[in-house]
Write an enzyme that holds these catalytic residues in place. Structure first.
Site, PDB file in Angstrom:
ATOM      1  N   ASP A 132       1.154  -1.149  -0.351  1.00 58.83           N
ATOM      2  CA  ASP A 132      -0.367  -0.160  -0.419  1.00 58.83           C
ATOM      3  C   ASP A 132       0.943   1.357  -0.200  1.00 58.83           C
ATOM      4  OD1 ASP A 132      -2.540   1.407   0.109  1.00 58.83           O
ATOM      5  OD2 ASP A 132      -3.023   0.746   2.621  1.00 58.83           O
ATOM      6  N   ARG A 183      -2.556  -2.202  -8.339  1.00 59.49           N
ATOM      7  CA  ARG A 183      -3.662  -1.000  -7.852  1.00 59.49           C
ATOM      8  C   ARG A 183      -4.000   0.083  -7.193  1.00 59.49           C
ATOM      9  NH1 ARG A 183      -5.645   0.054  -1.865  1.00 59.49           N
ATOM     10  NH2 ARG A 183      -7.893  -0.466  -2.151  1.00 59.49           N
TER      11      ARG A 183
END
Length: 306
Positions: A132, A183
């Site tokens: 992330d 992502r």
């Protein structure tokens, strides 16, 4: 609305606000809407329930900015246990980790060793670790960490890129050239106009540019948004260039736009739900409130109910 995000996050950082949210039973329905629980068992139960309805999942053991190597080691161990538990249950699930949770600010070498442990385990189990992004002060170090390990672990790693940062234009080119799974998110942190687009229109335009590049030329893109206009663009563009689920999936947050999640699933699209859990839920929760005025209205509505 960057001004709305900045305002909500500034208010949320006040100690009395955090105490109110954490301690008031009135806020519990809102917290549990966005957070699967504080324990791994609760998160696994949510993942199973979603799987039974046809959704893949990503589990995020919430936490960031550890203070000691021991805390980083404990987080890494918890993630390893989570990977094994997902494998044992046969769930179509990935894990999402924040590099500062693994010790990035303490020592990049420590974070690399911790992330590599998880990548190695994911490779052995046939799973994937999603790396992330956090605020822009960690972006360069996170990308360096990811790039160093991707050469060995390939598709067992996936990186988040934030459309609202100016630098992401070049990072998308790098991701395409090196075959990274991406992502693609808009970005949830309050950033200055010196590093990030200051308006929603500019962020949306950047997201669409990056999305189309990744769909056409990239290895794989997780389309992480609840924006219906962008979802239509993504589906239409994918159809026009003839790419299918081998190149993309839609990712949505647990508790956010569940109607859209169901619509996409019924339409035969691949949908993965991002499921956060853990005791350190407050920073994540406040970022969700700051993303959409409707989320904040929901919270305020609970607080005035007596």
């Amino acid at each position: 609305m960057p001004w709305f995000r900045s305002l909500v996050l500034a208010i949320a950082r006040q100690p009395w606000v955090e105490r109110l949210v954490r301690e008031s039973s009135l806020t519990l329905p809102v917290v549990t809407r966005f957070v699967a629980g504080e324990s791994m068992a609760e998160a696994l139960a949510v993942a199973r329930a979603l799987a039974d309805r046809g959704f893949a999942t990503t589990l995020d053991f919430l936490g960031e900015e550890v203070a000691t190597p021991g805390e980083a080691a404990a987080a890494t161990q918890a993630y390893a246990e989570l990977l094994n538990a997902l494998f044992d249950r046969g769930l179509d699930s990935t894990i999402s980790v924040k590099p500062t949770h693994l010790g990035l600010r303490l020592d990049p070498t420590l974070a690399r060793l911790n992330l590599e442990r998880l990548a190695r385990l994911a490779q052995r189990l046939g799973r994937r670790v999603e790396v992330d992004m956090e605020d822009s002060s960690t972006t360069r170090a996170t990308l360096d960490l990811f790039a160093a390990l991707h050469t060995t672990y390939g598709d067992h790693l996936q990186i988040a890129l934030q459309a609202y940062l100016y630098r992401t234009e070049g990072d998308i080119d790098t991701a395409v050239a090196r075959g990274w799974r991406v992502r693609l998110v808009k970005g949830a942190y309050a950033e200055p106009a010196t590093v990030a687009y200051p308006t929603k229109a500019a962020v949306d335009a950047a997201y669409r540019r990056h999305l189309e590049t990744l769909l056409e030329y990239g290895r794989f893109v997780a389309v992480a948004t609840h924006d219906e206009a962008i979802l239509r663009v993504a589906r239409g563009f994918a159809r026009r260039i003839g790419v299918g689920p081998e190149k993309y999936e839609f990712q949505m947050l647990y508790g956010v736009r569940r109607d859209l999640q169901e619509q996409l699933r019924r339409a035969g699209e691949p949908v993965r739900v991002y499921v956060p859990f853990g005791r350190q839920w407050y920073p994540y929760f406040t970022r969700r409130l700051a993303e959409r005025p409707a989320n904040l209205v929901f919270l305020l509505g609970q607080l005035v109910k007596r």
